[in-house]
Design a protein around this motif. Structure first.
Motif, PDB file in Angstrom:
ATOM      1  N   GLU A 125       7.662  -2.270  16.881  1.00 27.85           N
ATOM      2  CA  GLU A 125       7.255  -1.906  15.532  1.00 27.85           C
ATOM      3  C   GLU A 125       6.428  -3.029  14.896  1.00 27.85           C
ATOM      4  O   GLU A 125       6.663  -4.207  15.154  1.00 27.85           O
ATOM      5  CB  GLU A 125       8.488  -1.628  14.673  1.00 27.85           C
ATOM      6  CG  GLU A 125       9.313  -0.447  15.172  1.00 27.85           C
ATOM      7  CD  GLU A 125      10.531  -0.171  14.295  1.00 27.85           C
ATOM      8  OE1 GLU A 125      10.729  -0.918  13.297  1.00 27.85           O
ATOM      9  OE2 GLU A 125      11.274   0.767  14.600  1.00 27.85           O
ATOM     10  N   PHE A 126       5.471  -2.641  14.069  1.00 23.93           N
ATOM     11  CA  PHE A 126       4.655  -3.626  13.362  1.00 23.93           C
ATOM     12  C   PHE A 126       4.117  -3.000  12.086  1.00 23.93           C
ATOM     13  O   PHE A 126       4.083  -1.777  11.935  1.00 23.93           O
ATOM     14  CB  PHE A 126       3.517  -4.144  14.240  1.00 23.93           C
ATOM     15  CG  PHE A 126       2.485  -3.108  14.601  1.00 23.93           C
ATOM     16  CD1 PHE A 126       1.284  -3.019  13.896  1.00 23.93           C
ATOM     17  CD2 PHE A 126       2.698  -2.218  15.650  1.00 23.93           C
ATOM     18  CE1 PHE A 126       0.327  -2.064  14.218  1.00 23.93           C
ATOM     19  CE2 PHE A 126       1.743  -1.262  15.984  1.00 23.93           C
ATOM     20  CZ  PHE A 126       0.553  -1.185  15.269  1.00 23.93           C
ATOM     21  N   ASP A 127       3.701  -3.866  11.169  1.00 17.09           N
ATOM     22  CA  ASP A 127       3.139  -3.437   9.894  1.00 17.09           C
ATOM     23  C   ASP A 127       1.633  -3.263  10.062  1.00 17.09           C
ATOM     24  O   ASP A 127       0.908  -4.238  10.310  1.00 17.09           O
ATOM     25  CB  ASP A 127       3.450  -4.479   8.819  1.00 17.09           C
ATOM     26  CG  ASP A 127       2.853  -4.144   7.463  1.00 17.09           C
ATOM     27  OD1 ASP A 127       2.313  -3.024   7.297  1.00 17.09           O
ATOM     28  OD2 ASP A 127       2.901  -5.008   6.568  1.00 17.09           O
ATOM     29  N   ALA A 128       1.160  -2.031   9.928  1.00 15.88           N
ATOM     30  CA  ALA A 128      -0.268  -1.752  10.112  1.00 15.88           C
ATOM     31  C   ALA A 128      -1.120  -2.516   9.109  1.00 15.88           C
ATOM     32  O   ALA A 128      -2.254  -2.905   9.421  1.00 15.88           O
ATOM     33  CB  ALA A 128      -0.522  -0.251   9.984  1.00 15.88           C
ATOM     34  N   ALA A 350       4.511   6.890  13.268  1.00 22.49           N
ATOM     35  CA  ALA A 350       4.916   6.288  11.999  1.00 22.49           C
ATOM     36  C   ALA A 350       6.425   6.097  11.972  1.00 22.49           C
ATOM     37  O   ALA A 350       7.178   7.006  12.320  1.00 22.49           O
ATOM     38  CB  ALA A 350       4.461   7.171  10.841  1.00 22.49           C
ATOM     39  N   VAL A 351       6.860   4.927  11.551  1.00 24.83           N
ATOM     40  CA  VAL A 351       8.281   4.625  11.422  1.00 24.83           C
ATOM     41  C   VAL A 351       8.718   4.774   9.969  1.00 24.83           C
ATOM     42  O   VAL A 351       9.725   5.415   9.669  1.00 24.83           O
ATOM     43  CB  VAL A 351       8.586   3.211  11.942  1.00 24.83           C
ATOM     44  CG1 VAL A 351      10.058   2.863  11.728  1.00 24.83           C
ATOM     45  CG2 VAL A 351       8.214   3.094  13.412  1.00 24.83           C
ATOM     46  N   GLY A 352       7.974   4.216   9.064  1.00 26.44           N
ATOM     47  CA  GLY A 352       8.295   4.321   7.645  1.00 26.44           C
ATOM     48  C   GLY A 352       7.500   3.312   6.856  1.00 26.44           C
ATOM     49  O   GLY A 352       7.029   2.302   7.396  1.00 26.44           O
ATOM     50  N   ARG A 366       0.551  -0.066  -0.960  1.00 26.50           N
ATOM     51  CA  ARG A 366       1.580  -1.024  -1.372  1.00 26.50           C
ATOM     52  C   ARG A 366       2.190  -1.677  -0.138  1.00 26.50           C
ATOM     53  O   ARG A 366       2.462  -2.880  -0.125  1.00 26.50           O
ATOM     54  CB  ARG A 366       2.660  -0.312  -2.189  1.00 26.50           C
ATOM     55  CG  ARG A 366       3.676  -1.264  -2.805  1.00 26.50           C
ATOM     56  CD  ARG A 366       4.750  -0.514  -3.579  1.00 26.50           C
ATOM     57  NE  ARG A 366       4.185   0.384  -4.574  1.00 26.50           N
ATOM     58  CZ  ARG A 366       3.784   0.000  -5.788  1.00 26.50           C
ATOM     59  NH1 ARG A 366       3.878  -1.266  -6.123  1.00 26.50           N
ATOM     60  NH2 ARG A 366       3.289   0.884  -6.634  1.00 26.50           N
ATOM     61  N   GLY A 367       2.432  -0.889   0.910  1.00 25.00           N
ATOM     62  CA  GLY A 367       2.970  -1.414   2.138  1.00 25.00           C
ATOM     63  C   GLY A 367       4.446  -1.779   2.021  1.00 25.00           C
ATOM     64  O   GLY A 367       5.033  -1.713   0.937  1.00 25.00           O
ATOM     65  N   PRO A 368       5.036  -2.167   3.151  1.00 27.49           N
ATOM     66  CA  PRO A 368       4.415  -2.172   4.467  1.00 27.49           C
ATOM     67  C   PRO A 368       4.212  -0.752   5.009  1.00 27.49           C
ATOM     68  O   PRO A 368       4.784   0.206   4.468  1.00 27.49           O
ATOM     69  CB  PRO A 368       5.425  -2.939   5.322  1.00 27.49           C
ATOM     70  CG  PRO A 368       6.746  -2.638   4.670  1.00 27.49           C
ATOM     71  CD  PRO A 368       6.460  -2.569   3.189  1.00 27.49           C
ATOM     72  N   LEU A 369       3.401  -0.640   6.069  1.00 27.80           N
ATOM     73  CA  LEU A 369       3.198   0.622   6.782  1.00 27.80           C
ATOM     74  C   LEU A 369       3.657   0.393   8.218  1.00 27.80           C
ATOM     75  O   LEU A 369       2.893  -0.070   9.064  1.00 27.80           O
ATOM     76  CB  LEU A 369       1.713   1.036   6.755  1.00 27.80           C
ATOM     77  CG  LEU A 369       1.068   1.158   5.364  1.00 27.80           C
ATOM     78  CD1 LEU A 369      -0.409   1.489   5.495  1.00 27.80           C
ATOM     79  CD2 LEU A 369       1.774   2.216   4.527  1.00 27.80           C
TER      80      LEU A 369
END
Length: 378
Positions: A125-128, A350-352, A366-369
């Motif tokens: 998982e990572f923040d797009a 997509a995780v959340g 606003r994030g994270p994505l």
């Protein structure tokens, strides 16, 4: 003229600072109910916001009446210079001088270098949003400087633009001196040894180093936010993950979330608009965010529907890069970089996260994505 409700003592300034999107959405609703395309904002100076195609076309085409000097860009040191603040009649000549570096032909020359700078998608998982930030920094370094600009200095220079107001508007003379010194060092190398990156094209032009610095600042967050949203939507709608669909994905992303969500001009002379007299000096705003979500122009305007791009958009209603003679200088560069990134993506899921648009200098999530890869790269 219609206007949203004001607050005692500060008009619309508090809402403009804290929640500008609900403010302008309310203004647009009131204007439509009154049968007009213009509403007033009380920001300390006479200010109006228009959102119809007719208003957009007039504001972006009539460069003698609507002047860039005195708009919002003038108060942000990063953007207060170069062609951005050059008005008619000098603007056209200035654009013609610097356009070749950002044209499709020259960008193809840069493409091998930028593709070599593409960042791989991490495992897990990572923040797009965070990933896009770093990826775009590498890509712009490659396009502008062949990757030779000090990455840490480049990051430090651009980081304040990601902060809410008034942070981007604060003067940073020492930081700008360091950046300008690095630009001069690299430009001297280009002038003596040659090169084909954007700096090599801009360096010989009078004022070219300022154009490089300003256009770089204008490019980073706009491209980062558009890329982050595109990754998020592809992760949520994996059926669109194919290169033939990516142009529609990007267009729909930019419709819903135009990084340049609001543009500004100042009236050089009095203007009569549909029976309303606007005095000289009025701050005249146009809102790509409102125009691209106008229910009178778009079907299901708040829904992500890439299939809508099988048809042409309403004229002067889709303006993620502005329009007319002042069309965004970096439009083709941003599109090339984003589409090249999308072409190399593995399947994503997509995780959340929080994709609520947050307006600042640009409009971003606003994030994270949080997303994750579900397969191998293309």
């Amino acid at each position: 003229m219609p206007q949203p409700p004001t607050r005692p003592g500060n008009g619309h300034l508090q809402d403009w600072a804290l929640s500008p999107l609900p403010l302008i959405e309310d203004g647009a609703r009131r204007a439509r109910a009154a049968g007009t395309d213009l509403f007033r904002l009380r920001l300390g100076i006479p200010s109006v916001v228009g959102f119809s195609p007719a208003w957009n076309k007039r504001l972006l085409s009539d460069l003698d009446t609507f002047r860039s000097a005195g708009g919002f860009s003038a108060v942000v040191p990063y953007l207060a210079g170069g062609v951005i603040l050059t008005d008619a009649p000098m603007h056209r000549r200035r654009r013609q001088t610097i356009n070749p570096g950002f044209g499709k032909q020259h960008l193809e020359t840069l493409r091998g270098r930028t593709q070599a700078a593409l960042s791989s998608i991490p495992d897990g998982e990572f923040d797009a949003l965070a990933w896009a930030d770093g990826a775009v920094l590498r890509l712009l370094n490659a396009a502008y400087f062949g990757g030779s600009f000090d990455p840490q200095l480049l990051h430090s220079f651009l980081a304040p633009l990601r902060q809410p107001f008034p942070v981007p508007a604060l003067p940073r003379p020492l930081l700008f001196l360091r950046v300008d010194a690095e630009l001069r060092r690299l430009a001297t190398q280009r002038l003596t040894a040659g090169g084909d990156d954007l700096l090599a094209v801009l360096a010989p032009i009078p004022g070219g180093l300022e154009e490089a610095r300003v256009s770089l600042a204008a490019a980073h967050d706009t491209t980062t936010h558009a890329l982050a949203y595109a990754l998020w939507h592809l992760a949520r709608h994996p059926q669109w993950q194919a290169p033939e669909h990516h142009p529609a994905i990007l267009k729909e992303t930019l419709r819903l979330y135009p990084p340049g969500w609001m543009g500004s001009r100042r009236l050089k002379c009095e203007l009569n608009w549909n029976g309303v007299t606007l005095p000289r000096g009025t701050l005249a705003l146009y809102a790509p965010y409102l125009s691209a979500r106008d229910p009178g122009l778009w079907d299901a305007p708040d829904q992500f529907l890439p299939e809508r791009w099988t048809r042409k958009p309403p004229a002067w209603a889709y303006l993620p890069f502005g329009g007319g003679e002042r069309l965004c200088l970096g439009m083709h560069l941003a599109q090339m970089l984003i589409l090249d990134v999308l072409a190399e993506l593995p399947p994503l899921q997509a995780v959340g996260g929080d994709d609520t648009p947050v307006p600042g200098i640009t409009l971003g999530p606003r994030g994270p994505l949080v997303i994750r890869r579900t397969g191998k790269s293309a």
